[in-house]
Design a protein around this motif. Structure first.
Motif, short mmCIF file in Angstrom:
data_model
loop_
_atom_site.label_atom_id
_atom_site.label_comp_id
_atom_site.label_asym_id
_atom_site.label_seq_id
_atom_site.Cartn_x
_atom_site.Cartn_y
_atom_site.Cartn_z
N LYS A 1 0.87 -1.18 0.00
CA LYS A 1 0.00 0.00 0.00
C LYS A 1 0.91 1.22 0.00
O LYS A 1 1.50 1.57 1.03
N ASN B 1 -17.17 4.16 -0.73
CA ASN B 1 -17.83 3.18 0.12
C ASN B 1 -19.29 2.96 -0.23
O ASN B 1 -19.89 1.98 0.22
N ASP C 1 -4.99 -2.32 -1.95
CA ASP C 1 -6.28 -1.68 -2.20
C ASP C 1 -7.19 -2.53 -3.09
O ASP C 1 -8.36 -2.21 -3.25
N ASN C 2 -6.65 -3.58 -3.67
CA ASN C 2 -7.44 -4.46 -4.53
C ASN C 2 -7.90 -5.72 -3.79
O ASN C 2 -8.44 -6.63 -4.40
N ASP D 1 -1.53 -5.79 -4.66
CA ASP D 1 -2.01 -4.44 -4.37
C ASP D 1 -3.00 -4.51 -3.21
O ASP D 1 -4.08 -5.09 -3.33
N LYS E 1 -9.79 -7.32 -0.12
CA LYS E 1 -10.55 -7.11 1.12
C LYS E 1 -10.53 -8.41 1.93
O LYS E 1 -11.24 -9.35 1.62
N ALA F 1 -14.33 0.04 -3.11
CA ALA F 1 -13.06 0.65 -2.74
C ALA F 1 -13.25 1.50 -1.49
O ALA F 1 -14.36 1.94 -1.19
N THR F 2 -12.17 1.73 -0.79
CA THR F 2 -12.26 2.54 0.43
C THR F 2 -12.61 3.98 0.13
O THR F 2 -13.17 4.67 0.96
N THR F 3 -12.29 4.46 -1.05
CA THR F 3 -12.60 5.84 -1.42
C THR F 3 -14.01 5.99 -1.98
O THR F 3 -14.44 7.08 -2.30
N LYS G 1 1.68 -4.32 3.93
CA LYS G 1 0.47 -4.62 4.69
C LYS G 1 0.29 -6.13 4.78
O LYS G 1 0.47 -6.84 3.78
#
Length: 475
Positions: free
Chosen positions: A354, A456, A408-409, A406, A411, A452-454, A359
């Motif tokens: 990240k 929601n 961010d890709n 990645d 969960k 994505a977290t951005t 992470k």
């Protein structure tokens, strides 16, 4: 007499290699030969009885020595063996599988053929079009498992070469958001090198093997999925779950050493360790991008139980970082009285990127496939089988086009499951080949995953449904 003995030995030396494998050697060749020899000697009036008896004894001793039998071996068991009924002999020939035990393999050259495919007559999947999920219908045909090649098992030499014959599958192309799964299931699409599923050579002695090349990693019971099994079709069900979801490459190029033998007739013990550098077409799994070690320890009792504990550790070189992945698995297959229960559980601990930070994430896979088969006393129909399937995946990728390292890709808190049922009938082995045909219903229930977290407010629906008419064959 010396000429007769010399002629006899030359004849035996010339003929024995061509008849030693025949089941009726003693009746059709040995017995007649001895009788002819005895009649010839009886007709020879000039030969004394004592000399004839001595010559016959020497002839028998020479015959036994040539055939590998000790001279002091009692002839009574051999005579008793000749009295076996034709029915008993036929029964022994027709049931080699019942006499075989786990871990004992064939000897010599064996063709490899495995094909499982089907046609989706009814199905749908969820597809994210940027603003919402749609449900396109699915109707397509595919080869979900296809292997063709040759396997050689010699006394001390082993070798194998097989091609992967799979085709595209719309559910993987359209419905799956998993870059590892996509790469694993499409490893044959780019170039001939990727179509070489397994190609290796090596040696073995006292059930210890050493081999090198491109091969299945030494992990769990992955190799047991390369059969018709209970007959599941679709790429999600033809192979081990950890391979389908992508956490383990289907084949890896490297080196392997291990032991696979039978102890006290019924107990199969197998231990294996392999090193690999990647053989998948993925840009991350090229040989200069990864390094992995795979191992397993297992036990089997006849055809009833087979179990293995497995581990893998892979190091990925990504953006000048060394990212580790460690996985452990417990695999089990229990079968008795027509019932069968394969169980696989794998837990994976991974590092992802990240920004500039590392992470830690985890993933968990669980698969159950209980089934029952009813056998028939029929000329060519072997059995009919019914099996259920349940898969649970913890840890979900959001984009099949994104990188599998990645953060961010991915969960790790998200999950989905699959449920299915299959019904098939199987043929008996005819000329070494057996086949199956039937249908599979498979459903991945709706599972809402945040995109994505951005963003929601937007979610993706990971559900699909498929009904497949299927068939397959294996050698």
């Amino acid at each position: 007499m010396f000429k007769k003995m010399f002629t006899l030995l030359i004849a035996v030396l010339f003929v024995a290699p061509f008849v030693v494998a025949a089941d009726d050697f003693d009746d059709d060749f040995g017995g007649d030969f001895e009788e002819e020899g005895e009649e010839a000697e009886e007709e020879d009036e000039e030969t004394p009885a004592k000399k004839k008896s001595k010559a016959q004894s020497e002839s028998d001793a020479a015959m036994k020595d040539l055939m590998g039998d000790p001279e002091e071996e009692d002839e009574k068991p051999a005579k008793k063996e000749q009295k076996k009924s034709v029915e008993e002999a036929d029964a022994e020939e027709e049931a080699p599988a019942e006499k075989a035990v786990a871990g004992k393999s064939f000897k010599g050259v064996k063709p490899v053929l495995l094909v499982k495919g089907g046609f989706t007559v009814l199905g749908s999947y969820k597809e994210w079009n940027g603003t919402k999920a749609t449900s396109p219908s699915a109707m397509f045909g595919s080869v979900d498992e296809g292997l063709l090649g040759v396997d050689y098992q010699g006394a001390h030499v082993i070798a194998k070469g097989t091609l992967n014959l799979r085709t595209d599958n719309a559910l993987v192309d359209k419905a799956v958001n998993n870059p590892l799964m996509k790469e694993n299931l499409h490893s044959i699409q780019d170039g001939v090198a990727n179509a070489l599923y397994e190609i290796y050579g090596g040696v073995k002695f006292y059930d210890v093997f050493i081999k090198a090349g491109k091969m299945l990693p030494e992990y769990g019971l992955v190799d047991t999925w390369q059969t018709l099994g209970m007959g599941f079709a679709t790429p999600f069900l033809t192979r081990s779950l950890i391979v389908v979801e992508g956490f383990l490459p289907e084949t890896d190029a490297g080196f392997a050493i291990g032991y696979n033998g039978v102890i006290k007739k019924d107990h199969n013990v197998f231990v294996g360790l392999s090193l690999g550098t990647g053989s998948n077409k993925s840009e991350f799994w090229y040989s200069d991008k990864t390094m992995g070690i795979y191992g397993r320890v297992g036990y089997g009792f006849k055809e009833y139980v087979k179990a293995a504990f497995a581990f893998q550790h892979r190091k990925d070189f990504y953006n000048s970082k060394k990212l580790d992945m460690t996985g452990i698995g417990v695999h089990l297959n229990v079968a008795a009285y027509g019932f069968e229960m394969p169980v696989t559980f794998d837990y994976n601990m991974m590092q992802m990127v990240k920004g500039t930070a590392r992470k830690n994430v985890t993933g968990m896979l669980l698969s159950l496939a209980p089934g029952y088969a009813y056998h028939f006393n029929h000329d060519w129909i072997d059995k009919v089988a019914l099996a259920l399937r349940f898969d649970f995946v913890q840890g979900v990728y959001l984009n099949k086009e994104g990188g599998y390292l990645d953060f961010d890709n991915y969960k790790k808190s998200s999950n989905y499951m699959r449920i299915g049922v299959t019904a098939n009938f199987f043929t008996k082995e005819l000329a070494g080949i057996r086949g199956m045909a039937g249908f599979t219903f498979l459903m991945q229930p709706e599972s809402k995953v945040r995109k994505a977290t951005t963003d929601n407010l937007k979610t993706k629906d990971y559900g699909f449904t498929t009904i497949v008419l299927q068939a397959g064959a294996e050698f």
